[in-house]
Design a protein around this motif. Structure first.
Motif, PDB file in Angstrom:
ATOM      1  N   SER A   3       4.106 -11.380  -1.740  1.00 12.04           N
ATOM      2  CA  SER A   3       5.379 -12.091  -1.594  1.00 12.04           C
ATOM      3  C   SER A   3       6.364 -11.279  -0.767  1.00 12.04           C
ATOM      4  N   GLN A   4       7.036 -11.958   0.147  1.00 16.22           N
ATOM      5  CA  GLN A   4       8.171 -11.418   0.893  1.00 16.22           C
ATOM      6  C   GLN A   4       9.423 -11.773   0.108  1.00 16.22           C
ATOM      7  N   CYS A   5      10.184 -10.761  -0.335  1.00  9.56           N
ATOM      8  CA  CYS A   5      11.236 -10.999  -1.317  1.00  9.56           C
ATOM      9  C   CYS A   5      12.636 -10.853  -0.732  1.00  9.56           C
ATOM     10  N   GLU A   6      13.566 -11.486  -1.400  1.00  4.91           N
ATOM     11  CA  GLU A   6      14.977 -11.465  -1.013  1.00  4.91           C
ATOM     12  C   GLU A   6      15.548 -10.051  -1.033  1.00  4.91           C
ATOM     13  N   ASN A   7      15.032  -9.173  -1.887  1.00  2.44           N
ATOM     14  CA  ASN A   7      15.590  -7.824  -2.040  1.00  2.44           C
ATOM     15  C   ASN A   7      14.967  -6.809  -1.081  1.00  2.44           C
ATOM     16  N   ARG A   8      14.448  -7.267   0.043  1.00  8.14           N
ATOM     17  CA  ARG A   8      13.893  -6.401   1.088  1.00  8.14           C
ATOM     18  C   ARG A   8      12.660  -5.646   0.597  1.00  8.14           C
ATOM     19  N   SER A   9      11.807  -6.311  -0.105  1.00  8.41           N
ATOM     20  CA  SER A   9      10.573  -5.675  -0.570  1.00  8.41           C
ATOM     21  C   SER A   9       9.414  -6.654  -0.454  1.00  8.41           C
ATOM     22  N   PHE A  10       8.205  -6.083  -0.435  1.00  6.73           N
ATOM     23  CA  PHE A  10       6.990  -6.849  -0.629  1.00  6.73           C
ATOM     24  C   PHE A  10       6.504  -6.595  -2.051  1.00  6.73           C
ATOM     25  N   GLN A  11       6.079  -7.648  -2.731  1.00  7.99           N
ATOM     26  CA  GLN A  11       5.499  -7.495  -4.054  1.00  7.99           C
ATOM     27  C   GLN A  11       4.130  -8.155  -4.067  1.00  7.99           C
ATOM     28  N   SER A  12       3.152  -7.430  -4.586  1.00  3.00           N
ATOM     29  CA  SER A  12       1.802  -7.982  -4.691  1.00  3.00           C
ATOM     30  C   SER A  12       1.438  -8.140  -6.160  1.00  3.00           C
ATOM     31  N   ILE A  13       0.684  -9.186  -6.450  1.00  2.54           N
ATOM     32  CA  ILE A  13       0.219  -9.479  -7.800  1.00  2.54           C
ATOM     33  C   ILE A  13      -1.278  -9.744  -7.738  1.00  2.54           C
ATOM     34  N   VAL A  14      -2.058  -8.952  -8.471  1.00  7.24           N
ATOM     35  CA  VAL A  14      -3.482  -9.238  -8.614  1.00  7.24           C
ATOM     36  C   VAL A  14      -3.615 -10.334  -9.661  1.00  7.24           C
ATOM     37  N   TYR A  15      -4.159 -11.469  -9.277  1.00 10.53           N
ATOM     38  CA  TYR A  15      -4.114 -12.653 -10.129  1.00 10.53           C
ATOM     39  C   TYR A  15      -4.835 -12.453 -11.464  1.00 10.53           C
ATOM     40  N   ALA A  16      -6.023 -11.883 -11.458  1.00 10.21           N
ATOM     41  CA  ALA A  16      -6.813 -11.765 -12.685  1.00 10.21           C
ATOM     42  C   ALA A  16      -6.192 -10.794 -13.676  1.00 10.21           C
ATOM     43  N   SER A  17      -5.771  -9.630 -13.201  1.00  8.20           N
ATOM     44  CA  SER A  17      -5.258  -8.582 -14.091  1.00  8.20           C
ATOM     45  C   SER A  17      -3.745  -8.620 -14.258  1.00  8.20           C
ATOM     46  N   ARG A  18      -3.052  -9.375 -13.398  1.00  9.06           N
ATOM     47  CA  ARG A  18      -1.588  -9.426 -13.351  1.00  9.06           C
ATOM     48  C   ARG A  18      -0.979  -8.069 -12.977  1.00  9.06           C
ATOM     49  N   LYS A  19      -1.762  -7.175 -12.406  1.00  8.81           N
ATOM     50  CA  LYS A  19      -1.233  -5.889 -11.942  1.00  8.81           C
ATOM     51  C   LYS A  19      -0.300  -6.123 -10.764  1.00  8.81           C
ATOM     52  N   GLN A  20       0.871  -5.481 -10.793  1.00 11.75           N
ATOM     53  CA  GLN A  20       1.874  -5.681  -9.757  1.00 11.75           C
ATOM     54  C   GLN A  20       2.243  -4.370  -9.085  1.00 11.75           C
ATOM     55  N   SER A  21       2.594  -4.447  -7.821  1.00 10.82           N
ATOM     56  CA  SER A  21       3.087  -3.287  -7.084  1.00 10.82           C
ATOM     57  C   SER A  21       4.161  -3.743  -6.113  1.00 10.82           C
ATOM     58  N   THR A  22       5.074  -2.839  -5.770  1.00  7.60           N
ATOM     59  CA  THR A  22       6.207  -3.158  -4.907  1.00  7.60           C
ATOM     60  C   THR A  22       6.260  -2.181  -3.746  1.00  7.60           C
ATOM     61  N   LEU A  23       6.490  -2.703  -2.543  1.00  3.59           N
ATOM     62  CA  LEU A  23       6.650  -1.886  -1.349  1.00  3.59           C
ATOM     63  C   LEU A  23       8.042  -2.139  -0.781  1.00  3.59           C
ATOM     64  N   PRO A  24       9.051  -1.311  -1.140  1.00  2.00           N
ATOM     65  CA  PRO A  24      10.417  -1.519  -0.630  1.00  2.00           C
ATOM     66  C   PRO A  24      10.482  -1.281   0.876  1.00  2.00           C
ATOM     67  N   GLN A  25      11.370  -2.021   1.543  1.00  2.00           N
ATOM     68  CA  GLN A  25      11.578  -1.862   2.976  1.00  2.00           C
ATOM     69  C   GLN A  25      13.030  -1.497   3.246  1.00  2.00           C
ATOM     70  N   SER A  26      13.286  -0.959   4.432  1.00  2.81           N
ATOM     71  CA  SER A  26      14.603  -0.417   4.739  1.00  2.81           C
ATOM     72  C   SER A  26      15.592  -1.472   5.231  1.00  2.81           C
ATOM     73  N   ALA A  27      15.101  -2.659   5.551  1.00  2.00           N
ATOM     74  CA  ALA A  27      15.951  -3.706   6.111  1.00  2.00           C
ATOM     75  C   ALA A  27      15.332  -5.064   5.759  1.00  2.00           C
ATOM     76  N   PRO A  28      16.052  -6.151   6.033  1.00  2.00           N
ATOM     77  CA  PRO A  28      15.489  -7.471   5.729  1.00  2.00           C
ATOM     78  C   PRO A  28      14.151  -7.706   6.422  1.00  2.00           C
ATOM     79  N   ILE A  29      13.246  -8.370   5.719  1.00  2.00           N
ATOM     80  CA  ILE A  29      11.910  -8.677   6.232  1.00  2.00           C
ATOM     81  C   ILE A  29      11.961  -9.993   6.995  1.00  2.00           C
ATOM     82  N   LEU A  30      11.383 -10.004   8.185  1.00  3.75           N
ATOM     83  CA  LEU A  30      11.378 -11.208   9.009  1.00  3.75           C
ATOM     84  C   LEU A  30      10.110 -12.029   8.837  1.00  3.75           C
ATOM     85  N   ASP A  31       8.962 -11.359   8.730  1.00  2.75           N
ATOM     86  CA  ASP A  31       7.715 -12.098   8.573  1.00  2.75           C
ATOM     87  C   ASP A  31       6.605 -11.123   8.197  1.00  2.75           C
ATOM     88  N   PHE A  32       5.472 -11.672   7.752  1.00  2.00           N
ATOM     89  CA  PHE A  32       4.279 -10.868   7.511  1.00  2.00           C
ATOM     90  C   PHE A  32       3.059 -11.743   7.677  1.00  2.00           C
TER      91      PHE A  32
END
Length: 341
Positions: free
Chosen positions: A34-63
């Motif tokens: 997910s590309q998030c409003e708070n300038r981060s990427f968040q990933s969710i592994v569907y089966a385990s629900r494990k989550q991780s966040t990759l903060p960015q220094s500025a607004p994200i335009l696309d991925f």
């Protein structure tokens, strides 16, 4: 459709109303990015629900996911990202930066593309809106409202110049927000436009003065009032298309059915999915599932009176509050019963 799962982003105390602007299945169907409003990427592994966040220094335009990305093959588990005033990044979906690619303007400033796409083989990325699935052609759209603001390029020709221009014409021009080729019928091109309802379609074999079909949601007044980017999705077979709207609904079409009158088609199915805008829906790569994300900026303000002297003369100071979102969930829908996969 049957709701099978409701997911949440990791909480952020500095951005309590954080929401997903865009969410995509990994090509292996095992995780969600997910590309998030708070300038981060968040990933969710569907089966385990494990989550991780990759903060960015500025607004994200696309991925864009690497076409063969898979969590079981670490070397492929990556995506390209465009972050404002930063080099284009190749990010490992598990632990961050792998490489960067600078685009520098004449003032030696970093320029971030507004849209990214990999070529189908994954051997290069393209800062455009969509790449044809079976040829080396790309379609590029402009946010500048003009009659013919979609250009088709053939990357195998020298020099690379537009071979075709498309658009809504003189009377209905609007900025392009998304483009997609049909994955199994690459002569069909679909586009959405800012402040326009639904999705427009062109058959590149038989071009007229404009799109041959307009897929309408039936919620035209609401869609015409928003500047929020609303992403549509096509399933892997090229038969089904889905899109959300400002009122929390999801609309789906069977692209093989004939159109209604006046070169338009209403949804085969519309259903209430969220309590807020649905900026993104995406089909699972190979299962009968739809992923939807919800959220939008809603600004509230209040007028606070200042103390004593200012109150006496009727002076008020307006305090603008942080935007809120009414629903920030991600939901997964089973659409196998209606065969709307």
């Amino acid at each position: 459709p049957k709701l099978t799962a409701t997911l949440s982003l990791q909480p952020d105390s500095e951005s309590p109303h954080n929401f997903a602007r865009k969410s995509l299945w990994c090509p292996d169907g095992e995780s969600i990015l997910s590309q998030c409003e708070n300038r981060s990427f968040q990933s969710i592994v569907y089966a385990s629900r494990k989550q991780s966040t990759l903060p960015q220094s500025a607004p994200i335009l696309d991925f864009a996911w690497y076409p063969g990305a898979s969590s079981s093959t670490p070397a492929t588990y990556c995506f390209a990202a465009s972050v404002r005033e930063c080099p284009v990044k190749l990010l490992d979906a598990a632990d961050g930066l792998r490489a960067s690619y600078s685009i520098v303007d004449h003032r030696e400033r970093q320029v971030a593309p507004h849209s990214l796409a990999f070529s189908p083989g994954g051997d290069k990325y393209i800062s455009s809106l969509t790449h044809a699935p079976t040829s080396n052609s790309i379609a590029i759209g402009s946010l500048t409202p003009s009659p013919w603001n979609i250009a088709i390029y053939d990357l195998d020709t020298e020099p690379v110049t537009p071979v075709l221009y498309l658009g809504l014409g003189e009377t209905a021009s609007a900025g392009v927000t998304q483009l997609k080729f049909n994955p199994t019928s690459p002569h069909l091109l679909y586009a959405s436009f800012r402040r326009r309802d639904g999705v427009y379609a062109w058959d590149l074999r038989y071009l007229g003065d404009g799109p041959f079909l307009h897929y309408k949601t039936g919620n035209t007044p609401s869609m015409a009032m928003t500047s929020q980017r609303i992403y549509f999705s096509l399933d892997v077979t090229g038969r089904w298309m889905g899109i959300g709207d400002q009122d929390g609904n999801i609309h789906t079409w069977d692209l093989t059915t004939t159109s209604d009158e006046n070169d338009s088609a209403l949804p085969l199915l519309s259903f209430d999915a969220h309590r807020d805008s649905v900026p993104n829906v995406t089909y699972h790569p190979f299962e009968a599932k739809i992923l939807s994300s919800s959220g939008g900026r809603h600004f509230l303000d209040s007028t606070d009176s200042e103390s004593s002297d200012e109150e006496d003369v009727g002076v008020h100071r307006r305090r603008v509050l942080q935007p809120i979102a009414r629903d920030v969930s991600l939901k997964i829908w089973d659409v196998s019963d209606k065969k709307l996969q």
